[in-house]
Scaffold this motif. Structure first.
Motif, PDB file in Angstrom:
ATOM      1  N   LEU A 227      44.794  44.286  46.667  1.00 53.93           N
ATOM      2  CA  LEU A 227      44.175  45.605  46.630  1.00 53.93           C
ATOM      3  C   LEU A 227      43.751  46.048  48.022  1.00 53.93           C
ATOM      4  N   THR A 228      43.848  47.323  48.277  1.00 58.61           N
ATOM      5  CA  THR A 228      43.355  47.868  49.536  1.00 58.61           C
ATOM      6  C   THR A 228      41.833  47.828  49.561  1.00 58.61           C
ATOM      7  N   ASP A 229      41.249  47.978  50.738  1.00 56.90           N
ATOM      8  CA  ASP A 229      39.788  48.002  50.850  1.00 56.90           C
ATOM      9  C   ASP A 229      39.202  49.150  50.035  1.00 56.90           C
ATOM     10  N   GLY A 230      39.912  50.278  50.051  1.00 50.44           N
ATOM     11  CA  GLY A 230      39.457  51.421  49.263  1.00 50.44           C
ATOM     12  C   GLY A 230      39.477  51.130  47.779  1.00 50.44           C
ATOM     13  N   GLY A 231      40.517  50.446  47.306  1.00 49.18           N
ATOM     14  CA  GLY A 231      40.602  50.075  45.898  1.00 49.18           C
ATOM     15  C   GLY A 231      39.504  49.123  45.494  1.00 49.18           C
ATOM     16  N   VAL A 232      39.206  48.160  46.368  1.00 49.22           N
ATOM     17  CA  VAL A 232      38.132  47.199  46.097  1.00 49.22           C
ATOM     18  C   VAL A 232      36.790  47.917  46.002  1.00 49.22           C
ATOM     19  N   VAL A 233      36.539  48.839  46.926  1.00 49.90           N
ATOM     20  CA  VAL A 233      35.278  49.596  46.924  1.00 49.90           C
ATOM     21  C   VAL A 233      35.178  50.441  45.666  1.00 49.90           C
ATOM     22  N   HIS A 234      36.279  51.072  45.281  1.00 55.69           N
ATOM     23  CA  HIS A 234      36.289  51.925  44.083  1.00 55.69           C
ATOM     24  C   HIS A 234      35.949  51.113  42.834  1.00 55.69           C
ATOM     25  N   ILE A 235      36.590  49.963  42.670  1.00 55.43           N
ATOM     26  CA  ILE A 235      36.344  49.134  41.499  1.00 55.43           C
ATOM     27  C   ILE A 235      34.919  48.595  41.518  1.00 55.43           C
ATOM     28  N   SER A 236      34.448  48.169  42.678  1.00 56.84           N
ATOM     29  CA  SER A 236      33.095  47.621  42.796  1.00 56.84           C
ATOM     30  C   SER A 236      32.039  48.654  42.429  1.00 56.84           C
TER      31      SER A 236
ATOM     32  N   THR B  96      30.020  42.143  44.016  1.00 52.79           N
ATOM     33  CA  THR B  96      31.231  42.513  43.275  1.00 52.79           C
ATOM     34  C   THR B  96      32.394  42.768  44.225  1.00 52.79           C
ATOM     35  N   ARG B  97      32.109  43.390  45.339  1.00 53.56           N
ATOM     36  CA  ARG B  97      33.151  43.683  46.328  1.00 53.56           C
ATOM     37  C   ARG B  97      33.814  42.390  46.812  1.00 53.56           C
ATOM     38  N   ARG B  98      33.010  41.371  47.063  1.00 53.89           N
ATOM     39  CA  ARG B  98      33.558  40.086  47.512  1.00 53.89           C
ATOM     40  C   ARG B  98      34.377  39.420  46.415  1.00 53.89           C
ATOM     41  N   LEU B  99      33.859  39.465  45.179  1.00 56.41           N
ATOM     42  CA  LEU B  99      34.561  38.831  44.069  1.00 56.41           C
ATOM     43  C   LEU B  99      35.896  39.526  43.781  1.00 56.41           C
ATOM     44  N   VAL B 100      35.890  40.857  43.807  1.00 57.38           N
ATOM     45  CA  VAL B 100      37.124  41.605  43.548  1.00 57.38           C
ATOM     46  C   VAL B 100      38.142  41.342  44.652  1.00 57.38           C
ATOM     47  N   HIS B 101      37.673  41.272  45.877  1.00 55.35           N
ATOM     48  CA  HIS B 101      38.581  41.014  47.001  1.00 55.35           C
ATOM     49  C   HIS B 101      39.245  39.644  46.871  1.00 55.35           C
ATOM     50  N   ARG B 102      38.486  38.657  46.411  1.00 57.53           N
ATOM     51  CA  ARG B 102      39.046  37.321  46.224  1.00 57.53           C
ATOM     52  C   ARG B 102      39.988  37.277  45.020  1.00 57.53           C
ATOM     53  N   ALA B 103      39.612  37.985  43.954  1.00 54.24           N
ATOM     54  CA  ALA B 103      40.424  37.952  42.734  1.00 54.24           C
ATOM     55  C   ALA B 103      41.706  38.762  42.869  1.00 54.24           C
ATOM     56  N   ALA B 104      41.662  39.826  43.665  1.00 56.55           N
ATOM     57  CA  ALA B 104      42.842  40.691  43.820  1.00 56.55           C
ATOM     58  C   ALA B 104      43.045  41.019  45.298  1.00 56.55           C
ATOM     59  N   PRO B 105      43.514  40.044  46.080  1.00 51.58           N
ATOM     60  CA  PRO B 105      43.663  40.250  47.531  1.00 51.58           C
ATOM     61  C   PRO B 105      44.673  41.327  47.890  1.00 51.58           C
TER      62      PRO B 105
END
Length: 251
Positions: free
Chosen positions: A30-39, A19-28
């Motif tokens: 976002l900060t790393d912290g935001g990606v981790v939070h959503i994941s 999920t972390r990889r998918l969110v990072h690709r879908a919403a570049p």
């Protein structure tokens, strides 16, 4: 049976990484912290939906609230137990990203995490270190119906997680956020508060005992355990209500 525990140890962190990889690709953006939070919230929702489905299967299959059992009960307990340890780590990771630049040392970050989240950490540890062994080694396949009811309590979690995701995306002022808030409040109250008196009612109905007299007919430690499980739910419900009131007042 331990292969199920091993599977859980791989599954939940694996879903988090994917999920972390998918969110990072879908919403570049976002900060790393935001990606981790959503994941982390996505994994919580996945676990909750699996637990809710298991709870539905168990409760709908048990005609006798004490004597009937279902194979999914212990299967999901074994599979889901590692989630509690994973979730503590996921929460810490979110905290670390949020405070890594403000705190001077790793120790202060860990201390801040423990001080900020004592109740949820204690809740997870009790489920993992106390409830897990009791269910696996001491219940003797009795009371699967009640375990299913507790699984159903997870129904509110996806809505709680969705609210956190919307907040992370700065969408607190949208209609979607407000509608989700109402659903969160209703599902949390029904599934995490009313579920406890419902279990007493179900037991009383099975044995022909008035609901208010059920605590006198069951072991004291059962009522104590229910009270310990219900107490944090009441506290978290109060936080949800306060947040809902605050949202209404700001409109």
């Amino acid at each position: 049976m331990w292969h199920l525990v091993a599977l859980g140890c791989v599954f939940f962190p694996g879903v988090f990484v994917l999920t972390r990889r998918l969110v990072h690709r879908a919403a570049p953006a976002l900060t790393d912290g935001g990606v981790v939070h959503i994941s982390g919230r996505v994994v919580s929702s996945v676990q909750a939906m699996m637990a809710t489905f298991s709870g539905y299967v168990i409760t709908s299959s048990c005609n006798h609230v004490m004597k009937d059992s279902h194979w999914i009960s212990k299967t999901y307990v074994l599979f889901g137990a590692p989630y509690m340890a994973y979730d503590i780590y996921a929460m810490y990771l979110c905290h670390w990203y949020k405070h890594k630049e403000k705190q001077s040392s790793s120790f202060s970050i860990v201390a801040g995490f423990l001080m900020k989240n004592p109740l949820i950490i204690l809740h997870h540890l009790v489920l993992l270190l106390v409830c897990f062994p009791i269910i696996m080694f001491y219940t003797k396949d009795l009371g699967d119906f009640f375990l299913g009811c507790l699984f159903l309590a997870e129904l509110s979690t996806p809505f709680v997680s969705f609210a956190k995701i919307l907040s992370q995306l700065k969408m607190q002022d949208t209609l979607l956020y407000k509608v989700n808030g109402i659903i969160t409040l209703v599902t949390f109250f029904i599934c995490r508060i009313l579920v406890f008196p419902f279990m007493y009612w179900a037991y009383g109905r099975q044995y022909g005992i008035p609901t208010h007299k059920v605590p006198l007919h069951i072991p004291l430690h059962c009522t104590f355990a229910n009270a310990m499980l219900m107490a944090p739910q009441v506290y978290w419900l109060s936080l949800i209500v306060k947040k809902a009131v605050k949202t209404v007042k700001t409109d």
